[in-house]
Design a protein around this motif. Structure first.
Motif, PDB file in Angstrom:
ATOM      1  N   VAL A   1      92.186  97.020  48.577  1.00 36.73           N
ATOM      2  CA  VAL A   1      92.488  95.923  49.501  1.00 36.73           C
ATOM      3  C   VAL A   1      91.253  95.565  50.324  1.00 36.73           C
ATOM      4  O   VAL A   1      90.915  94.387  50.485  1.00 36.73           O
ATOM      5  CB  VAL A   1      93.677  96.289  50.414  1.00 36.73           C
ATOM      6  N   ALA A   2      90.563  96.561  50.856  1.00 37.65           N
ATOM      7  CA  ALA A   2      89.364  96.290  51.659  1.00 37.65           C
ATOM      8  C   ALA A   2      88.285  95.608  50.826  1.00 37.65           C
ATOM      9  O   ALA A   2      87.598  94.702  51.312  1.00 37.65           O
ATOM     10  CB  ALA A   2      88.838  97.575  52.278  1.00 37.65           C
ATOM     11  N   THR A   3      88.138  96.018  49.576  1.00 38.43           N
ATOM     12  CA  THR A   3      87.151  95.384  48.708  1.00 38.43           C
ATOM     13  C   THR A   3      87.522  93.933  48.453  1.00 38.43           C
ATOM     14  O   THR A   3      86.669  93.040  48.541  1.00 38.43           O
ATOM     15  CB  THR A   3      87.004  96.159  47.383  1.00 38.43           C
ATOM     16  N   ALA A   4      88.783  93.677  48.154  1.00 41.60           N
ATOM     17  CA  ALA A   4      89.225  92.300  47.911  1.00 41.60           C
ATOM     18  C   ALA A   4      89.007  91.434  49.147  1.00 41.60           C
ATOM     19  O   ALA A   4      88.503  90.308  49.050  1.00 41.60           O
ATOM     20  CB  ALA A   4      90.698  92.281  47.504  1.00 41.60           C
ATOM     21  N   ARG A   5      89.350  91.952  50.315  1.00 36.62           N
ATOM     22  CA  ARG A   5      89.164  91.179  51.549  1.00 36.62           C
ATOM     23  C   ARG A   5      87.685  90.980  51.862  1.00 36.62           C
ATOM     24  O   ARG A   5      87.286  89.929  52.366  1.00 36.62           O
ATOM     25  CB  ARG A   5      89.891  91.859  52.699  1.00 36.62           C
ATOM     26  N   SER A   6      86.871  91.964  51.563  1.00 35.61           N
ATOM     27  CA  SER A   6      85.425  91.824  51.753  1.00 35.61           C
ATOM     28  C   SER A   6      84.871  90.734  50.846  1.00 35.61           C
ATOM     29  O   SER A   6      84.042  89.917  51.275  1.00 35.61           O
ATOM     30  CB  SER A   6      84.713  93.142  51.477  1.00 35.61           C
ATOM     31  N   LEU A   7      85.315  90.726  49.590  1.00 42.58           N
ATOM     32  CA  LEU A   7      84.854  89.698  48.662  1.00 42.58           C
ATOM     33  C   LEU A   7      85.276  88.308  49.136  1.00 42.58           C
ATOM     34  O   LEU A   7      84.503  87.349  49.030  1.00 42.58           O
ATOM     35  CB  LEU A   7      85.363  89.967  47.250  1.00 42.58           C
TER      36      LEU A   7
END
Length: 177
Positions: A64-70
């Motif tokens: 989730v954090a990676t997706a939101r960062s992207l």
């Protein structure tokens, strides 16, 4: 993960890498979850993916954090590519400040699909960008500058870090109830 040198990564390379991350996350998760008794059942996968590791994050948190960062980096890249007066929030380049509230819960496959969507959106933006804009200096809040290319490299670095963290956490929590 030691800091990966991404100085050689150019926009076309980044687009290809970003499009590959969903598959690579799925493969890393599957490899981490397989044990001597074979592949876990789908409900076991999601249960393990929601278990918190020693660093306080679950595999779901990482995805989730990676997706939101992207998504945040995609917005910053868009600003930097199209608006000469854009000022990009400096936090987008700082992993510690870019953290998203945890914990998250959900299904691993669903969250990886959302990550894939964010990665594909950014890759599409990269593919459609004016090549003359990649080194255009863009001011950061609080001072300093960045470029669209540096933002794209940060997106690749972030996705790569998540790819390293995901199997590590899954291996750590496997077998714990």
């Amino acid at each position: 993960m030691a800091d990966t040198d991404l100085a050689h990564v150019h926009p076309p390379d980044a687009a290809v890498a970003l499009r590959s991350f969903a598959r690579r996350y799925e493969e890393a998760a599957r490899a981490a979850l397989v044990d001597l008794s074979g592949e876990p059942e789908p409900d076991e996968v999601d249960e393990m993916a929601n278990r918190v590791g020693t660093d306080g994050r679950s595999a779901i948190d990482v995805v989730v954090a990676t997706a939101r960062s992207l998504a945040a980096l995609d917005r910053a890249v868009e600003q930097a590519l199209v608006d000469d007066a854009a000022v990009v929030n400096a936090d987008v380049l700082d992993t510690a400040r870019r953290r998203f509230d945890a914990p998250h819960s959900g299904e691993l496959a669903t969250e990886i699909a959302l990550l894939a969507g964010e990665a594909d959106d950014l890759a599409d933006r990269i593919d459609g960008a004016d090549p003359h804009r990649w080194l255009h200096p863009t001011p950061l809040t609080g001072g300093g500058t960045t470029t669209p290319l540096e933002l794209v490299r940060e997106a690749v670095r972030t996705a790569r870090q998540g790819l390293d963290d995901l199997p590590r956490i899954l291996r750590e929590v496997r077998g714990r109830g």
